[in-house]
Design a protein around this motif. Structure first.
Motif, short mmCIF file in Angstrom:
data_model
loop_
_atom_site.label_atom_id
_atom_site.label_comp_id
_atom_site.label_asym_id
_atom_site.label_seq_id
_atom_site.Cartn_x
_atom_site.Cartn_y
_atom_site.Cartn_z
N LEU A 101 -58.84 11.27 12.53
CA LEU A 101 -58.16 11.43 11.24
C LEU A 101 -58.45 12.79 10.65
O LEU A 101 -57.57 13.45 10.10
CB LEU A 101 -58.62 10.34 10.25
CG LEU A 101 -58.21 8.92 10.57
CD1 LEU A 101 -58.50 8.03 9.37
CD2 LEU A 101 -56.76 8.84 10.94
N LYS A 120 -59.76 4.52 4.61
CA LYS A 120 -58.44 4.20 5.16
C LYS A 120 -58.57 3.35 6.42
O LYS A 120 -57.78 2.43 6.64
CB LYS A 120 -57.68 5.49 5.52
CG LYS A 120 -57.52 6.46 4.39
CD LYS A 120 -56.50 6.01 3.38
CE LYS A 120 -56.26 7.10 2.36
NZ LYS A 120 -55.87 6.60 1.06
N LEU A 121 -59.57 3.67 7.24
CA LEU A 121 -59.74 2.91 8.48
C LEU A 121 -60.15 1.48 8.18
O LEU A 121 -59.68 0.54 8.81
CB LEU A 121 -60.78 3.60 9.37
CG LEU A 121 -60.29 4.88 10.03
CD1 LEU A 121 -61.44 5.65 10.63
CD2 LEU A 121 -59.26 4.57 11.11
N CYS A 122 -61.03 1.31 7.18
CA CYS A 122 -61.45 -0.04 6.80
C CYS A 122 -60.26 -0.82 6.25
O CYS A 122 -60.13 -2.02 6.47
CB CYS A 122 -62.56 0.01 5.77
SG CYS A 122 -64.11 0.60 6.45
N GLN A 123 -59.40 -0.10 5.54
CA GLN A 123 -58.21 -0.73 4.98
C GLN A 123 -57.35 -1.34 6.10
O GLN A 123 -56.68 -2.34 5.91
CB GLN A 123 -57.42 0.33 4.22
CG GLN A 123 -56.47 -0.22 3.17
CD GLN A 123 -55.76 0.92 2.47
OE1 GLN A 123 -56.23 2.05 2.43
NE2 GLN A 123 -54.60 0.61 1.93
N LEU A 124 -57.39 -0.72 7.26
CA LEU A 124 -56.62 -1.23 8.39
C LEU A 124 -57.47 -2.10 9.31
O LEU A 124 -57.09 -2.36 10.45
CB LEU A 124 -56.00 -0.07 9.17
CG LEU A 124 -54.68 0.36 8.53
CD1 LEU A 124 -54.41 1.81 8.75
CD2 LEU A 124 -53.55 -0.48 9.07
N ARG A 144 -53.58 1.03 15.21
CA ARG A 144 -54.03 0.99 13.82
C ARG A 144 -54.61 2.33 13.38
O ARG A 144 -54.47 2.74 12.22
CB ARG A 144 -55.09 -0.10 13.63
CG ARG A 144 -54.49 -1.50 13.62
CD ARG A 144 -55.58 -2.54 13.58
NE ARG A 144 -55.03 -3.88 13.69
CZ ARG A 144 -55.37 -4.86 12.86
NH1 ARG A 144 -56.26 -4.66 11.91
NH2 ARG A 144 -54.85 -6.05 13.00
N SER A 148 -53.40 4.43 10.21
CA SER A 148 -54.24 4.89 9.10
C SER A 148 -54.06 6.38 8.88
O SER A 148 -54.19 6.86 7.75
CB SER A 148 -55.72 4.55 9.34
OG SER A 148 -56.10 4.97 10.61
N ASN A 149 -53.68 7.07 9.94
CA ASN A 149 -53.36 8.48 9.80
C ASN A 149 -52.17 8.66 8.86
O ASN A 149 -52.10 9.60 8.07
CB ASN A 149 -53.04 9.07 11.17
CG ASN A 149 -53.15 10.56 11.20
OD1 ASN A 149 -53.62 11.15 10.24
ND2 ASN A 149 -52.71 11.15 12.27
N LEU A 151 -51.45 6.74 6.39
CA LEU A 151 -51.90 6.56 5.01
C LEU A 151 -52.56 7.84 4.48
O LEU A 151 -52.39 8.20 3.32
CB LEU A 151 -52.93 5.43 4.93
CG LEU A 151 -52.40 4.03 5.11
CD1 LEU A 151 -53.55 3.05 4.96
CD2 LEU A 151 -51.34 3.74 4.09
N CYS A 152 -53.31 8.50 5.36
CA CYS A 152 -54.02 9.70 4.93
C CYS A 152 -53.05 10.83 4.61
O CYS A 152 -53.38 11.74 3.86
CB CYS A 152 -54.96 10.19 6.03
SG CYS A 152 -56.27 9.05 6.38
#
Lengths: 214, 209
Positions: A101, A120-124, A144, A148-149, A151-152
């Motif tokens: 990321l 972000k990673l935890c979110q996914l 995933r 998450s990338n 989202l960032c």
């Protein structure tokens, strides 16, 4: 056409692969807060359309415009405001999800510290594999990481090619929620999928590419 | 941009370089005069071959896992990407090679000043190889048998570098100045630096389509 309004529009687009014409005279406009679901059978040109929209491929005829400007002329702005996930995840197998990321952020000229990436990673749902190289992750987990990338990137426009492949039931639900909140916040999304996607309440349009599926 | 390139396999091209260069003394025999005569040429040819060995991997990995697409979609111009790739290639291939070359020079019983010139010519010459190589790697991206095609495409372009690089060392051993060879080599470096990244970027866009 107003400069400031984020719209993606397509004018008389034609796409050919070799001698075969996949589609022609395609016109649509996508505004903030709308999602476009592209449907069509295998080999009908869904991926080709998405690659035209990203600017990775050039149309045989017609043009794609972002904020009223042709892609070729606004590519720097466009690439900052667009995030694309194709069939390939675009993540490095030797790096951990966090490093991936941060590398992607650096390449895009953004700054992303470790805590943000972790969040972000935890979110996914990748909280357990933060320190593992992506090589040992499963296909769905790598998908995933790629998501998450997304989202960032904070990009208003998401272009997703078959985002659901490899995701489990929870992953699909997660992505549906992400898409919904993204669109609700005024973002745009263009995606292709074969799987049913429940996006009730979201402003979603459907577009069929090529002839009806056999 | 360079962080993407941490690989363990770059060592192979260095070993290859040393191996090829070491085969010649074994094959030709231990006569110091003959060795001294062929030394610069052999080291240079080995350097060319070692660069060819490492080039296909320059972009292929990124192409396969999709990161190349993502890199092309970043706000940075593709030229910068191509330049960065060449620089990365030079750092992992050229710099270690430069450090090994004196040992090979001793193996060919070259005099000390010839070894210094050999290193200098490699210092100017190897970035050219990396820059030209990035064009070849971008052009042959995603093709079957790209390794062979890359060799056929790029080796002819390497010829001037080989001539002036090895020529510089020969000149110093013949007692004349190596300056003219080195400045020609420098001129090639500047012109490839100006042209190659643009061609590589254009080739990348075509290949990815």
């Amino acid at each position: 056409m107003s400069e400031s309004v984020a719209t993606l529009s397509v004018h008389d687009l034609r796409c050919t692969r070799g001698d075969r014409e996949l589609f022609s005279d395609m016109n649509f406009t996508l505004h903030g807060g709308e999602a476009l679901l592209i449907q069509g059978g295998n080999g009908q040109g869904k991926t080709s359309l998405l690659r035209l929209l990203t600017g990775l491929a050039q149309p045989a005829y017609g043009e794609v415009r972002w904020r009223g400007e042709k892609l070729a002329r606004t590519s720097e702005t466009y690439h900052r405001e667009m995030a694309y996930i194709g069939h390939l995840n675009g993540i490095k197998d030797d790096l951990t999800p966090i490093e991936n990321l941060r590398l992607a952020a650096q390449l895009a000229g953004r700054t992303l510290d470790e805590a943000q990436a972790e969040e972000k990673l935890c979110q996914l749902g990748l909280g357990r594999c933060l320190d593992l190289p992506c090589r040992v992750l499963s296909f769905g987990q790598r998908r995933r990481v790629a998501l998450s990338n997304l989202l960032c990137s904070n990009a208003p426009l998401w272009i997703l090619d078959e985002p659901l492949t490899g995701l489990d039931v929870h992953g699909v639900a997660l992505l549906e929620n992400l898409l919904k909140s993204h669109v609700d916040q005024g973002g745009m999304a263009v995606l292709t999928t074969h799987q049913p996607l429940s996006l009730e309440g979201a402003n979603i349009h459907a577009l069929r590419v090529g002839g009806p599926a056999q | 941009m360079l962080a993407a390139r941490r690989r363990g396999d770059w060592l192979t091209s260095q070993f290859f370089f040393v191996m090829v260069a070491s085969m010649f003394p074994l094959g030709i025999g231990p006569d110091p005069n003959t060795l001294r005569m062929i030394g610069p040429g052999v080291v240079w040819v080995s350097a060319l071959l070692a660069s060819l060995l490492s080039l296909p991997r320059l972009l292929a990995e990124d192409f396969r896992d999709g990161s190349l697409e993502q890199m092309l979609l970043t706000p940075q111009p593709a030229v910068l990407l191509a330049l960065g790739k060449s620089l990365a290639h030079w750092l992992i291939y050229g710099v270690p090679l430069l450090l090994i070359s004196p040992i090979l020079g001793i193996q060919f019983s070259l005099p000390a000043e010839a070894i210094a010139i050999l290193m200098l010519s490699l210092l100017i010459g190897t970035p050219i190889l990396s820059l030209l190589g990035s064009v070849g790697a971008a052009l042959t991206l995603g093709l079957r048998g790209s390794g062979v095609l890359l060799t056929l495409l790029i080796l002819p372009l390497y010829v001037p570098v080989l001539i002036f690089g090895a020529g510089a060392v020969d000149a110093i051993m013949a007692g004349t100045s190596a300056e003219s060879h080195l400045s020609l080599l420098g001129a090639i470096l500047v012109s490839t630096l100006l042209v190659a990244p643009w061609i590589a970027a254009a080739a990348l866009k075509v290949s990815i389509e």
